[in-house]
Design a protein around this motif. Structure first.
Motif, PDB file in Angstrom:
ATOM      1  N   GLU A   1       1.259  -8.851  -2.127  1.00 50.24           N
ATOM      2  CA  GLU A   1       2.479  -8.492  -1.363  1.00 50.24           C
ATOM      3  C   GLU A   1       1.989  -8.186   0.156  1.00 50.24           C
ATOM      4  N   LYS A   2       3.227  -8.462   1.168  1.00 51.33           N
ATOM      5  CA  LYS A   2       2.466  -8.153   2.330  1.00 51.33           C
ATOM      6  C   LYS A   2       2.220  -6.655   2.486  1.00 51.33           C
ATOM      7  N   ASN A   3       0.999  -6.568   3.049  1.00 54.33           N
ATOM      8  CA  ASN A   3       0.339  -5.231   3.354  1.00 54.33           C
ATOM      9  C   ASN A   3       0.121  -4.640   1.949  1.00 54.33           C
ATOM     10  N   GLY A   4      -0.230  -5.358   0.798  1.00 55.90           N
ATOM     11  CA  GLY A   4      -0.518  -4.942  -0.301  1.00 55.90           C
ATOM     12  C   GLY A   4      -2.207  -5.367  -0.528  1.00 55.90           C
ATOM     13  N   HIS A   5      -2.531  -5.108  -1.759  1.00 59.92           N
ATOM     14  CA  HIS A   5      -3.944  -5.315  -2.194  1.00 59.92           C
ATOM     15  C   HIS A   5      -4.189  -6.630  -2.786  1.00 59.92           C
TER      16      HIS A   5
ATOM     17  N   HIS B   1      -9.633  12.160  -2.179  1.00 57.23           N
ATOM     18  CA  HIS B   1     -10.389  12.934  -1.135  1.00 57.23           C
ATOM     19  C   HIS B   1      -9.343  13.401   0.058  1.00 57.23           C
ATOM     20  N   GLY B   2      -8.118  13.369  -0.414  1.00 56.14           N
ATOM     21  CA  GLY B   2      -7.163  13.859   0.438  1.00 56.14           C
ATOM     22  C   GLY B   2      -6.838  12.858   1.807  1.00 56.14           C
ATOM     23  N   THR B   3      -7.115  11.451   1.638  1.00 51.89           N
ATOM     24  CA  THR B   3      -7.047  10.596   2.684  1.00 51.89           C
ATOM     25  C   THR B   3      -5.527   9.806   2.551  1.00 51.89           C
ATOM     26  N   TYR B   4      -4.583   9.735   3.293  1.00 53.85           N
ATOM     27  CA  TYR B   4      -3.376   9.158   3.088  1.00 53.85           C
ATOM     28  C   TYR B   4      -3.247   8.038   4.028  1.00 53.85           C
ATOM     29  N   LEU B   5      -2.240   6.910   3.895  1.00 52.03           N
ATOM     30  CA  LEU B   5      -2.101   6.192   4.731  1.00 52.03           C
ATOM     31  C   LEU B   5      -1.804   6.525   6.191  1.00 52.03           C
ATOM     32  N   ASP B   6      -1.047   7.638   6.289  1.00 51.71           N
ATOM     33  CA  ASP B   6      -0.804   8.300   7.484  1.00 51.71           C
ATOM     34  C   ASP B   6      -1.832   9.177   7.867  1.00 51.71           C
ATOM     35  N   GLU B   7      -2.694   8.851   8.841  1.00 51.59           N
ATOM     36  CA  GLU B   7      -3.785   9.760   9.028  1.00 51.59           C
ATOM     37  C   GLU B   7      -3.612  10.790   9.682  1.00 51.59           C
ATOM     38  N   SER B   8      -2.286  10.809  10.365  1.00 51.09           N
ATOM     39  CA  SER B   8      -2.059  12.136  11.265  1.00 51.09           C
ATOM     40  C   SER B   8      -1.757  13.354  10.298  1.00 51.09           C
ATOM     41  N   LEU B   9      -1.589  13.280   8.764  1.00 48.90           N
ATOM     42  CA  LEU B   9      -1.140  14.344   7.951  1.00 48.90           C
ATOM     43  C   LEU B   9      -2.250  15.036   8.103  1.00 48.90           C
ATOM     44  N   GLU B  10      -1.763  16.472   8.135  1.00 50.75           N
ATOM     45  CA  GLU B  10      -2.626  17.684   8.142  1.00 50.75           C
ATOM     46  C   GLU B  10      -2.659  18.467   6.839  1.00 50.75           C
ATOM     47  N   ASN B  11      -3.765  18.862   6.346  1.00 50.46           N
ATOM     48  CA  ASN B  11      -4.051  19.803   5.147  1.00 50.46           C
ATOM     49  C   ASN B  11      -3.262  19.025   4.102  1.00 50.46           C
ATOM     50  N   SER B  12      -3.582  17.820   3.735  1.00 49.78           N
ATOM     51  CA  SER B  12      -3.102  16.886   2.958  1.00 49.78           C
ATOM     52  C   SER B  12      -3.651  17.362   1.525  1.00 49.78           C
ATOM     53  N   ALA B  13      -2.926  17.263   0.350  1.00 54.04           N
ATOM     54  CA  ALA B  13      -3.699  17.449  -0.723  1.00 54.04           C
ATOM     55  C   ALA B  13      -4.274  16.476  -1.361  1.00 54.04           C
ATOM     56  N   CYS B  14      -5.556  16.853  -2.171  1.00 50.93           N
ATOM     57  CA  CYS B  14      -6.408  15.743  -2.890  1.00 50.93           C
ATOM     58  C   CYS B  14      -5.609  15.893  -4.323  1.00 50.93           C
TER      59      CYS B  14
ATOM     60  N   LYS C   1       0.679  -1.222   0.002  1.00 51.78           N
ATOM     61  CA  LYS C   1      -0.076  -0.142   0.096  1.00 51.78           C
ATOM     62  C   LYS C   1       0.822   1.200  -0.045  1.00 51.78           C
ATOM     63  N   GLU C   2       2.049   1.122   0.594  1.00 57.54           N
ATOM     64  CA  GLU C   2       3.061   2.239   0.794  1.00 57.54           C
ATOM     65  C   GLU C   2       3.542   2.649  -0.634  1.00 57.54           C
ATOM     66  N   ASP C   3       3.948   1.587  -1.316  1.00 58.32           N
ATOM     67  CA  ASP C   3       4.571   1.619  -2.890  1.00 58.32           C
ATOM     68  C   ASP C   3       3.291   2.082  -3.521  1.00 58.32           C
ATOM     69  N   THR C   4       2.268   1.861  -3.504  1.00 56.40           N
ATOM     70  CA  THR C   4       0.974   2.170  -4.235  1.00 56.40           C
ATOM     71  C   THR C   4       0.836   3.870  -3.868  1.00 56.40           C
TER      72      THR C   4
ATOM     73  N   GLU D   1     -10.165   1.744  -4.232  1.00 52.92           N
ATOM     74  CA  GLU D   1     -10.629   2.424  -2.988  1.00 52.92           C
ATOM     75  C   GLU D   1      -9.415   3.290  -2.461  1.00 52.92           C
ATOM     76  N   GLN D   2      -8.177   2.698  -2.540  1.00 51.29           N
ATOM     77  CA  GLN D   2      -7.077   3.693  -2.164  1.00 51.29           C
ATOM     78  C   GLN D   2      -6.965   4.709  -3.039  1.00 51.29           C
ATOM     79  N   ILE D   3      -6.985   4.532  -4.302  1.00 48.82           N
ATOM     80  CA  ILE D   3      -6.716   5.690  -5.237  1.00 48.82           C
ATOM     81  C   ILE D   3      -8.019   6.852  -4.869  1.00 48.82           C
ATOM     82  N   VAL D   4      -9.041   6.342  -4.794  1.00 50.66           N
ATOM     83  CA  VAL D   4     -10.215   7.434  -4.444  1.00 50.66           C
ATOM     84  C   VAL D   4     -10.112   8.033  -2.948  1.00 50.66           C
ATOM     85  N   LYS D   5      -9.617   7.345  -2.077  1.00 52.48           N
ATOM     86  CA  LYS D   5      -9.098   7.938  -0.769  1.00 52.48           C
ATOM     87  C   LYS D   5      -8.180   9.174  -1.159  1.00 52.48           C
ATOM     88  N   MET D   6      -7.144   8.943  -1.882  1.00 46.96           N
ATOM     89  CA  MET D   6      -6.264  10.058  -1.804  1.00 46.96           C
ATOM     90  C   MET D   6      -6.924  11.002  -2.915  1.00 46.96           C
TER      91      MET D   6
END
Length: 320
Positions: free
Chosen positions: A138-142, A157-170, A103-106, A150-155
């Protein structure tokens, strides 16, 4: 521009697009330009660039032990996409796989292409590697393309794997997925395959590109079944002309698609591959004209780097 925007702006006119492979490792990008240049006169709406995951081979060392080595024979997808958009001003569409990606590679892949101004992507599960009978994520992959969508759609909407990110770009990706008029080789039935295709669309896929087919009725039936099931996104037919006799057995074995008996008989009677190529080109021209007449949004050609064949087809189908 997004693929779906190209389709919308065409106002019912059938568009032209094609797919290319990155060159083998050790070759330069000029081979890509040489394949694209002859097709630019047909104003491709977009150009797909495949992604080839890492595989492994075992090499015997001097001490007799086997050493595992990573092999990636066709790297360069992202760089090629950037070069296409820079050189030709045509939208490039990189493929991204579940296979070989965590997921991180993606996420990092998507960040890179977003920074390059690439806003289209085709999300695929990918095939099993040669050493596997079944696909293994892959381990921790889709495990499924739907999850990748779903991961692409989340990005988007500005949602990344690190949910602590602030003001993340869509991001702003237009997402394509694969469809199989004769069903995916692992699906129990076409109906089950369409059920899973609908899940990908519900997850956020914007359009569908089909596997190659050689009987247009199978595409028309597939589109009708998709519409009946509630899939309403554009469905782009994927086309590949047969050019060699060996493809009579290779294509059904590799892609699990049928060839019409009329085409099989004509190719079997051909005296050499030169004659086979003419048969394959003419068959694909007739397929293309029928699909265009019946309102296909785009004709998408699997060029395999052989632009001469696609150019001959496009010259007949897209001539003014």
């Amino acid at each position: 521009m997004k693929v779906t925007e190209h389709i919308q702006n065409a106002n019912g006119k059938t568009l032209f697009s094609f797919e290319i492979l990155p060159p083998l490792k050790g070759q330069n990008i000029q081979s890509i330009f040489d394949a694209i240049d002859p097709l630019m006169e047909f104003n491709p709406a977009f150009i797909d660039v495949t992604y080839h995951r890492e595989e492994y081979e075992y090499v015997e060392r001097e001490d007799g032990l086997l050493e595992k080595r990573v092999v990636k024979k066709r790297p360069g997808t992202v760089g090629i996409c950037a070069a296409i958009q820079n050189k030709y001003g045509v939208d490039a569409v990189p493929h991204i796989l579940c296979g070989g990606f965590s997921k991180e590679d993606t996420e990092n892949f998507l960040i890179d292409i977003d920074f390059l101004g690439i806003h289209n992507v085709v999300a695929l599960r990918g095939d099993a590697v040669k050493t596997e009978t079944y696909f293994k994520p892959e381990k921790n992959g889709h495990a499924f393309a739907k999850d990748l969508v779903e991961q692409i759609v989340k990005m988007n909407h500005g949602t990344y794997l690190d949910e602590s990110l602030e003001n993340s770009a869509c991001t702003d990706f237009n997402i394509g997925v694969a469809g199989y008029p004769e069903k995916h080789m692992e699906a129990a039935s076409l109906e089950q395959d369409i059920y899973h295709l609908k899940k990908k669309v519900e997850a956020g896929a914007d359009y569908i590109v089909t596997q190659m087919f050689f009987d247009n009725q199978k595409y028309h039936d597939f589109v009708e079944k998709c519409r009946t099931s509630g899939i309403n996104v554009p469905i782009i037919p994927g086309l590949k002309p047969i050019t060699t006799k060996s493809q009579l057995s290779m294509i059904p074995h590799r892609f699990k698609v049928d060839l019409p008996n009329e085409l099989v008989i004509a190719i079997a009677k051909a005296k050499d591959n030169k004659e086979v190529k003419e048969i394959g080109i003419n068959w694909c021209i007739q397929q293309s004209k029928d699909l265009m007449k019946n309102g296909a949004p785009v004709l998408h050609y699997y060029s395999m780097g052989k632009s001469e064949v696609v150019k001959r087809i496009a010259s007949e189908v897209f001539k003014d």
